[in-house]
Design an enzyme around this catalytic site. Structure first.
Site, PDB file in Angstrom:
ATOM      1  N   ASP A   5      36.581  53.333   9.566  1.00 13.00           N
ATOM      2  CA  ASP A   5      35.275  52.317   9.151  1.00 13.00           C
ATOM      3  C   ASP A   5      34.733  53.138   7.880  1.00 13.00           C
ATOM      4  OD1 ASP A   5      35.592  50.749  11.511  1.00 13.00           O
ATOM      5  OD2 ASP A   5      34.742  52.185  12.688  1.00 13.00           O
ATOM      6  N   ASN A  60      37.716  44.263   7.435  1.00 13.05           N
ATOM      7  CA  ASN A  60      37.200  44.542   8.815  1.00 13.05           C
ATOM      8  C   ASN A  60      35.796  44.403   8.936  1.00 13.05           C
ATOM      9  OD1 ASN A  60      37.694  45.534  11.474  1.00 13.05           O
ATOM     10  ND2 ASN A  60      36.812  47.498  10.806  1.00 13.05           N
ATOM     11  N   HIS A  89      32.617  45.561  11.209  1.00 10.62           N
ATOM     12  CA  HIS A  89      32.428  46.609  12.080  1.00 10.62           C
ATOM     13  C   HIS A  89      30.716  46.379  12.842  1.00 10.62           C
ATOM     14  CE1 HIS A  89      32.247  50.635  14.049  1.00 10.62           C
ATOM     15  NE2 HIS A  89      30.761  50.834  13.494  1.00 10.62           N
ATOM     16  N   GLU A 109      27.533  38.760  12.639  1.00  6.89           N
ATOM     17  CA  GLU A 109      28.846  38.811  12.272  1.00  6.89           C
ATOM     18  C   GLU A 109      29.589  37.332  11.761  1.00  6.89           C
ATOM     19  OE1 GLU A 109      31.255  40.734  15.033  1.00  6.89           O
ATOM     20  OE2 GLU A 109      30.046  42.442  15.152  1.00  6.89           O
ATOM     21  N   ILE A 134      44.260  51.401  14.957  1.00  5.69           N
ATOM     22  CA  ILE A 134      44.169  51.939  13.639  1.00  5.69           C
ATOM     23  C   ILE A 134      45.389  51.525  13.064  1.00  5.69           C
ATOM     24  CG2 ILE A 134      44.163  54.397  12.702  1.00  5.69           C
ATOM     25  CD1 ILE A 134      42.605  55.306  15.253  1.00  5.69           C
TER      26      ILE A 134
HETATM   27  C1  GRF Z   1      32.981  42.546  16.819  1.00  7.67           C
HETATM   28  O1  GRF Z   1      32.029  43.004  17.566  1.00  7.67           O
HETATM   29  C2  GRF Z   1      33.469  43.215  15.718  1.00  7.67           C
HETATM   30  O2  GRF Z   1      32.425  43.814  15.152  1.00  7.67           O
HETATM   31  C3  GRF Z   1      34.330  44.318  16.089  1.00  7.67           C
HETATM   32  O3  GRF Z   1      35.072  43.592  17.232  1.00  7.67           O
HETATM   33  C4  GRF Z   1      34.199  42.564  17.900  1.00  7.67           C
HETATM   34  C5  GRF Z   1      35.250  41.550  18.046  1.00  7.67           C
HETATM   35  O4  GRF Z   1      34.672  40.386  18.543  1.00  7.67           O
HETATM   36  N1  GRF Z   1      35.140  44.951  15.177  1.00  7.67           N
HETATM   37  P1  GRF Z   1      35.515  38.827  18.386  1.00  7.67           P
HETATM   38  O5  GRF Z   1      36.875  39.328  19.112  1.00  7.67           O
HETATM   39  O6  GRF Z   1      35.642  38.387  17.150  1.00  7.67           O
HETATM   40  O7  GRF Z   1      34.630  38.041  19.279  1.00  7.67           O
END
Ligand code: GRF
Length: 207
Positions: A148, A110, A112, A177, A95
């Site tokens: 978040d 960030n 999530h 992501e 955090i």
């Molecule tokens: C991801 O799922 C992200 O959403 C979360 O932590 C994970 C990190 O994955 N915050 P990586 O280390 O980028 O593979």
């Protein structure tokens, strides 16, 4: 300040999002430089990924600092020593405090693994399966003092399948992501993001 945006990536684990950002920089889609990667864990695989691409790495162990603020002050010093302009949290399991946020105002992002404000905090994929939602996804947001809760930059939706496990759902979310995180950094690098209260306004591309 040089023209190219310098980013500092904070990690704790695998670093697949870091890799996605590096890949987009290397294929020319994203004009930015990863100035440093900092992990609170010495065994984070993300550090190997960074080294492979010649990026400066640091391990900053939270256990050797007096508290969250002292830890963040050390982070700020390191990030500043690399000329970082945007801080990217990519699986950083800490955090952050106002010490970091005030040093980089409106410049900490960030990702999530859920469609915020649904399922904030830890184990978002597990929370999604437990709740029984049919659609989940991921969110890139600016970081504020809550968990978040910061202004949302980009989201992507992902379907939940009947036979999903936490692993299968996480894998499907990660595909998105890896698409939206570099895209959010690109919008920042291009100066197209403005925070207006809770809303992040994305300026259209100049003709
Ligand atoms: C991801 O799922 C992200 O959403 C979360 O932590 C994970 C990190 O994955 N915050 P990586 O280390 O980028 O593979």
């Amino acid at each position: 300040m040089s023209d190219i945006l310098k980013i500092g990536v904070l990690v704790s684990g695998s670093g697949s999002n870091l890799q996605a950002i590096i890949d987009r920089i290397e294929d020319g889609t994203l004009t930015a430089k990863v100035a440093c990667v900092i992990s609170n864990k010495a065994d984070a695989y993300a550090l190997e990924r960074a080294k492979r691409h010649g990026i400066a790495t640091h391990v900053l162990d939270h256990r050797s600092h007096a508290g969250r603020e002292a830890y963040d002050a050390a982070l700020v010093e390191l990030l500043r020593s690399h000329g970082v302009q945007l801080v990217v949290l990519a699986g950083f399991m800490r955090i952050v405090t106002p010490v970091l946020l005030e040093a980089f105002p409106h410049a900490v992002m960030n990702i999530h693994p859920a469609l915020l404000p649904a399922f904030p905090g830890l184990h978002a994929q597990h929370q999604s399966l437990q709740y029984g939602v049919k659609i989940t996804g991921c969110t890139v947001h600016f970081v504020d003092e809550g968990t978040d809760t910061g202004p949302i930059i980009i989201q992507a939706a992902v379907p939940v399948m009947e036979d999903d496990t936490e692993d299968s759902l996480s894998a499907r979310i990660q595909v998105e992501e890896h698409r939206i995180y570099p895209e959010a950094v690109r919008l920042f690098a291009d100066g197209r993001l403005t925070i207006n209260g809770r809303r992040v306004v994305i300026a259209p591309l100049e003709p």
